[in-house]
Design an enzyme around this catalytic site. Structure first.
Site, mmCIF file in Angstrom:
data_model
loop_
_atom_site.group_PDB
_atom_site.id
_atom_site.type_symbol
_atom_site.label_atom_id
_atom_site.label_comp_id
_atom_site.label_asym_id
_atom_site.label_seq_id
_atom_site.Cartn_x
_atom_site.Cartn_y
_atom_site.Cartn_z
ATOM 1 N N SER A 144 1.109 -1.130 0.056
ATOM 2 C CA SER A 144 -0.094 -0.043 -0.024
ATOM 3 C C SER A 144 0.968 1.281 0.205
ATOM 4 C CB SER A 144 -0.850 -0.082 1.343
ATOM 5 O OG SER A 144 -1.491 1.138 1.364
ATOM 6 N N TYR A 157 -1.955 -1.983 10.045
ATOM 7 C CA TYR A 157 -2.335 -2.170 8.790
ATOM 8 C C TYR A 157 -1.030 -1.981 7.767
ATOM 9 C CZ TYR A 157 -3.772 -1.836 3.785
ATOM 10 O OH TYR A 157 -4.132 -1.935 2.374
HETATM 11 P P1 NDP Z 1 -11.954 -5.488 -1.181
HETATM 12 O O1 NDP Z 1 -12.605 -5.219 0.059
HETATM 13 O O2 NDP Z 1 -12.613 -4.819 -2.374
HETATM 14 O O3 NDP Z 1 -11.965 -7.073 -1.736
HETATM 15 C C1 NDP Z 1 -11.236 -7.827 -0.539
HETATM 16 C C2 NDP Z 1 -10.993 -9.057 -1.438
HETATM 17 O O4 NDP Z 1 -10.132 -9.832 -0.265
HETATM 18 C C3 NDP Z 1 -12.210 -9.986 -1.446
HETATM 19 O O5 NDP Z 1 -12.235 -10.644 -2.615
HETATM 20 C C4 NDP Z 1 -12.304 -10.744 -0.190
HETATM 21 O O6 NDP Z 1 -13.097 -11.826 -0.315
HETATM 22 C C5 NDP Z 1 -10.946 -11.083 0.080
HETATM 23 N N1 NDP Z 1 -10.697 -11.245 1.587
HETATM 24 C C6 NDP Z 1 -10.941 -10.533 2.530
HETATM 25 N N2 NDP Z 1 -10.522 -11.031 3.794
HETATM 26 C C7 NDP Z 1 -10.257 -12.200 3.450
HETATM 27 C C8 NDP Z 1 -9.620 -13.571 4.051
HETATM 28 N N3 NDP Z 1 -9.797 -13.387 5.475
HETATM 29 N N4 NDP Z 1 -9.350 -14.557 3.478
HETATM 30 C C9 NDP Z 1 -9.405 -14.505 2.059
HETATM 31 N N5 NDP Z 1 -9.877 -13.634 1.330
HETATM 32 C C10 NDP Z 1 -10.087 -12.473 2.036
HETATM 33 O O7 NDP Z 1 -10.415 -4.846 -1.323
HETATM 34 P P2 NDP Z 1 -9.467 -4.296 -2.067
HETATM 35 O O8 NDP Z 1 -9.568 -4.902 -3.555
HETATM 36 O O9 NDP Z 1 -9.463 -2.696 -2.136
HETATM 37 O O10 NDP Z 1 -8.202 -4.770 -1.569
HETATM 38 C C11 NDP Z 1 -7.288 -5.639 -2.094
HETATM 39 C C12 NDP Z 1 -5.631 -5.618 -1.505
HETATM 40 O O11 NDP Z 1 -5.171 -4.291 -1.989
HETATM 41 C C13 NDP Z 1 -5.587 -5.540 -0.203
HETATM 42 O O12 NDP Z 1 -4.563 -6.402 0.184
HETATM 43 C C14 NDP Z 1 -5.627 -4.334 0.382
HETATM 44 O O13 NDP Z 1 -4.731 -4.167 1.617
HETATM 45 C C15 NDP Z 1 -4.763 -3.417 -0.833
HETATM 46 N N6 NDP Z 1 -4.739 -2.219 -0.891
HETATM 47 C C16 NDP Z 1 -6.154 -1.708 -1.251
HETATM 48 C C17 NDP Z 1 -6.152 -0.112 -1.366
HETATM 49 C C18 NDP Z 1 -7.451 0.258 -1.524
HETATM 50 O O14 NDP Z 1 -7.561 1.752 -1.403
HETATM 51 N N7 NDP Z 1 -8.441 -0.209 -2.020
HETATM 52 C C19 NDP Z 1 -5.137 0.672 -1.330
HETATM 53 C C20 NDP Z 1 -3.930 -0.070 -1.170
HETATM 54 C C21 NDP Z 1 -3.757 -1.440 -0.785
HETATM 55 P P3 NDP Z 1 -14.905 -11.855 -0.162
HETATM 56 O O15 NDP Z 1 -15.450 -11.083 -1.274
HETATM 57 O O16 NDP Z 1 -15.341 -13.262 -0.271
HETATM 58 O O17 NDP Z 1 -15.011 -11.122 1.078
#
Ligand code: NDP
Length: 252
Positions: A144, A157
């Site tokens: 991030s 985080y």
């Molecule tokens: P979302 O909340 O849109 O999606 C999260 C995804 O991760 C979903 O597919 C969810 O599955 C899955 N997930 C959540 N918890 C678990 C778990 N315990 N085990 C397995 N799968 C899990 O998040 P983003 O797409 O925004 O984030 C994706 C990555 O990018 C993360 O690592 C985040 O830290 C990073 N990131 C995001 C930013 C942002 O601003 N959005 C900025 C910087 C980094 P389900 O749909 O089944 O719940």
């Protein structure tokens, strides 16, 4: 050239979903995981199949390392039944959650949850999957922008994401002999469900981030999936052990 297969954790929504679709549009087959949203995952699989690539979805809790052995076994069976293969090519460690809480108020339970999903899970899932990743494959770990700059409320985080950046260099070092390149993509703030959709749904937060971003707006999933897909392309095979920030130029 042999058909490439990518495994994307958290591919049911947000950045993982976008990465899955962008990889599929480049002809890469995709196995995506979801945590609880099976229907969303099935919809992504259907969309990929409409575009002519092959896809499948598996359930996985990346915060529960006790389940990784069984997951690896399921994945092995899936690779054989769907692709007649023993290995896949690209691993994208993307799954994650956001917890926004001041340093002074962060509980051990919150810390442990973030640690398990964002750091321990990535460490031991990747370790467990090593025999299933083909030599010459690639790994992309999601960090991030918050690991470079700081915003109040993200101490735990962001520290885990910082750990991922160090871990990625070590992975690159130790997996290099197998021809496996490992890089980090560090998105800025992107409009997804992440952190209860704060960046997308809270106008004040959205405006503030846009004002601190050189390109003048908040990021969208489409700004990230393409970066990850490009890093996994043949043209970028010599990029290794790098942190690529995709933030539109936040807090320069
Ligand atoms: P979302 O909340 O849109 O999606 C999260 C995804 O991760 C979903 O597919 C969810 O599955 C899955 N997930 C959540 N918890 C678990 C778990 N315990 N085990 C397995 N799968 C899990 O998040 P983003 O797409 O925004 O984030 C994706 C990555 O990018 C993360 O690592 C985040 O830290 C990073 N990131 C995001 C930013 C942002 O601003 N959005 C900025 C910087 C980094 P389900 O749909 O089944 O719940």
């Amino acid at each position: 050239m042999k058909q490439k297969i990518a495994l994307i954790t958290g591919g049911s929504r947000g950045l993982g979903r976008n990465t899955a679709l962008q990889l599929a549009s480049k002809g890469v087959d995709v196995i995506l995981t979801f945590h609880s949203r099976a229907a969303d995952a099935r919809a992504v699989v259907a969309e990929i199949e409409q575009h002519g690539a092959r896809a499948a979805a598996l359930q996985l809790d990346t915060g529960d390392s006790a389940g990784f052995a069984a997951f690896a076994e399921q994945l092995r069976e899936l690779l054989q039944s769907h692709w007649q293969r023993y290995q896949f090519d690209y691993l994208v460690n993307n799954a994650g959650i956001g917890i926004h809480t001041p340093f002074a108020e962060t509980s051990e339970a919150q810390f442990d949850q973030l640690m398990n999903i964002h750091f321990k899970g990535v460490f031991f899932l990747t370790q467990r999957l090593l025999p299933l990743i083909a030599d010459g494959g690639r790994i992309v770990n999601l960090s991030s922008g918050l690991a470079r700059f700081s915003l109040p409320g993200y101490s735990a985080y962001a520290a885990m994401k910082g750990a991922i950046e160090v871990l990625s260099r070590y992975m690159a070092r130790e997996l290099g002999p197998r021809g496996i390149a490992v890089n980090v993509v560090a998105p800025g703030a992107i409009e997804t469900d992440f952190g209860d959709g704060l960046v997308r749904d809270n106008k004040e937060v959205n405006d503030f981030i846009a004002s601190q971003t050189a390109l003048g707006r908040v990021g969208l999933p489409d700004d990230i999936g393409g970066v990850i897909a490009a890093l996994l392309s043949e043209e970028n095979r010599w990029i290794n052990a790098q942190r690529i920030e995709a933030s539109g130029g936040m807090f320069l």
